[in-house]
Design an enzyme around this catalytic site. Structure first.
Site, mmCIF file in Angstrom:
data_model
loop_
_atom_site.group_PDB
_atom_site.id
_atom_site.type_symbol
_atom_site.label_atom_id
_atom_site.label_comp_id
_atom_site.label_asym_id
_atom_site.label_seq_id
_atom_site.Cartn_x
_atom_site.Cartn_y
_atom_site.Cartn_z
ATOM 1 N N PRO A 122 0.756 -16.044 0.693
ATOM 2 C CA PRO A 122 2.048 -15.395 0.735
ATOM 3 C C PRO A 122 2.833 -15.656 1.643
ATOM 4 C CG PRO A 122 0.565 -14.335 -0.003
ATOM 5 C CD PRO A 122 -0.166 -14.924 0.145
ATOM 6 N N ASP B 173 -0.624 -12.002 6.905
ATOM 7 C CA ASP B 173 -0.979 -12.786 8.627
ATOM 8 C C ASP B 173 -0.209 -14.372 7.454
ATOM 9 O OD1 ASP B 173 -2.214 -10.966 9.663
ATOM 10 O OD2 ASP B 173 -4.124 -11.475 9.248
ATOM 11 N N ASP C 40 0.656 -0.992 -0.059
ATOM 12 C CA ASP C 40 -0.410 0.013 -0.089
ATOM 13 C C ASP C 40 0.781 1.465 0.222
ATOM 14 O OD1 ASP C 40 0.306 0.409 3.057
ATOM 15 O OD2 ASP C 40 0.128 -1.083 3.051
ATOM 16 N N ASP D 268 6.393 -5.415 6.341
ATOM 17 C CA ASP D 268 4.677 -5.378 7.075
ATOM 18 C C ASP D 268 4.443 -6.280 6.083
ATOM 19 O OD1 ASP D 268 2.773 -3.801 6.430
ATOM 20 O OD2 ASP D 268 3.586 -1.837 6.236
HETATM 21 N N1 SAM Z 1 -0.739 -3.478 6.933
HETATM 22 C C1 SAM Z 1 -1.124 -4.285 6.319
HETATM 23 C C2 SAM Z 1 -1.492 -5.219 7.282
HETATM 24 O O1 SAM Z 1 -1.368 -5.655 8.694
HETATM 25 O O2 SAM Z 1 -2.855 -6.083 7.542
HETATM 26 C C3 SAM Z 1 -0.359 -5.437 5.742
HETATM 27 C C4 SAM Z 1 -0.187 -3.616 4.560
HETATM 28 S S1 SAM Z 1 0.407 -4.639 3.244
HETATM 29 C C5 SAM Z 1 -0.899 -4.511 1.925
HETATM 30 C C6 SAM Z 1 0.972 -6.587 2.956
HETATM 31 C C7 SAM Z 1 1.811 -6.821 1.585
HETATM 32 O O3 SAM Z 1 2.507 -7.883 2.481
HETATM 33 C C8 SAM Z 1 0.686 -7.257 0.727
HETATM 34 O O4 SAM Z 1 0.964 -6.520 -0.221
HETATM 35 C C9 SAM Z 1 1.410 -8.761 0.124
HETATM 36 O O5 SAM Z 1 1.111 -8.837 -1.325
HETATM 37 C C10 SAM Z 1 2.697 -8.833 0.886
HETATM 38 N N2 SAM Z 1 3.402 -10.118 0.715
HETATM 39 C C11 SAM Z 1 3.357 -11.020 1.416
HETATM 40 N N3 SAM Z 1 3.409 -11.754 1.357
HETATM 41 C C12 SAM Z 1 4.587 -11.497 0.609
HETATM 42 C C13 SAM Z 1 6.206 -12.195 0.670
HETATM 43 N N4 SAM Z 1 6.533 -13.393 0.725
HETATM 44 N N5 SAM Z 1 7.321 -11.812 -0.543
HETATM 45 C C14 SAM Z 1 6.600 -10.414 0.107
HETATM 46 N N6 SAM Z 1 5.998 -9.817 -0.107
HETATM 47 C C15 SAM Z 1 4.867 -10.077 0.904
#
Ligand code: SAM
Length: 284
Positions: A162, A158, A86, A155
């Protein structure tokens, strides 16, 4: 007809927000992305039916994930951000002129594209010259990095889908290696309140503690996250987040923040007894 967004916070608890409109919905190669507009929280977006960011309360999360480590070590120059699609974390980091380079590693390009379009409030600084945006799995990215970063901010979503790999022992060990000798690792640490989240929090804390000599937890009140009581992890090779807080220096920067201040910084590390007990139990 009324439209409500409803999220399951536990098997027996649901949280709902009245929705004006669903602005976007799509399945990316990694997750389902939805964007809504609402009167109470403004625009908000969810991944796989879980709240990520709302316009109204995102300042709390982003203040606390960025300003806490930055106020402990003002010499931070090179930062790795994992996830954070984001853009809110990068927005706060780019307010520091002292930061020279930010690698942001987000697995899902669609999240970034959607946030640029619908959530410019958080995505507004992704084009800063110091930001190097990479679309990769954060777990794989850190494997090859040694002694490179002053700060790593995880960041993430859960620990399922991914995001699962970003809560593993392998990942935390690689973060330790990727950090310089006075490096700091901050990560979102789930809520202690509901059992399944508390278990993830304990697991993460236990694993981080195996690598880092300093391993602390701090809290914030985030209304749209499960229970509203959210934790962050602060792990470091050298700095204690409270004793080494450089309040005078941070206040001199004159950054205007809506949630964070240096008194709250100290207070955020004072945990309720049941959370202290959960953390202790995670080592047993
Ligand atoms: N503030 C948020 C929360 O705690 O609910 C999290 C925000 S951010 C949108 C989380 C991001 O982590 C997502 O866009 C997701 O695609 C990314 N993500 C998840 N697994 C990941 C990985 N293995 N490597 C890089 N990014 C990842």
């Amino acid at each position: 007809m009324e439209l409500w967004y409803t999220e399951e916070h536990s098997e027996n608890v649901r949280f709902s927000i009245k929705v004006d409109e669903q602005l976007y919905s799509a399945q990316s190669p990694f997750q389902r992305i939805d964007v809504f507009s609402s009167k109470e929280f403004g625009k908000f977006f969810t991944l796989d039916g879980l709240m990520m960011v709302t316009e109204k309360d995102e300042f709390i999360y982003h203040d606390m994930i960025v300003h806490v480590p930055m106020a402990v070590n003002p010499k931070i120059e090179k930062v790795l951000v994992i996830g954070a699609g984001d853009g809110g974390t990068v927005r706060e980091l780019t307010r520091y002129e002292t930061i020279k380079h930010i690698d942001m590693v987000e697995i899902d390009k669609m999240v970034v594209d959607v946030c640029i379009k619908y959530l410019p409030q958080t995505a507004c600084k992704l084009d800063d010259k110091r930001v190097n945006l990479l679309f990769e799995d954060g777990l794989k990215f850190v494997r090859t990095k040694v002694n490179e970063y002053d700060l790593i901010i995880v960041d993430s979503t859960d620990p399922f889908g991914p995001g699962e790999g970003l809560f593993t022992k392998e990942f935390y060990g690689n973060c330790f290696n990727a950090l310089k000798e006075d490096g700091i690792l901050v990560n979102q640490h789930e809520t202690p309140y509901y059992e399944s989240y508390a278990k993830s929090m304990q697991r993460a804390h236990k694993r981080i503690n195996e690598f880092f000599p300093v391993c602390r937890v701090y809290q914030a009140h985030i209304p749209t996250y499960p229970s509203g009581h959210w934790l962050f992890g602060f792990a470091s090779k050298k700095y204690d987040p409270v004793k080494d807080l450089n309040a005078e220096n941070w206040n001199k920067l004159g950054l205007k923040t809506k949630y964070y201040n240096t008194d709250l910084h100290t207070g955020a590390f004072a945990l309720p007894n049941y959370v202290i007990d959960l953390l202790k139990a995670s080592h047993e």
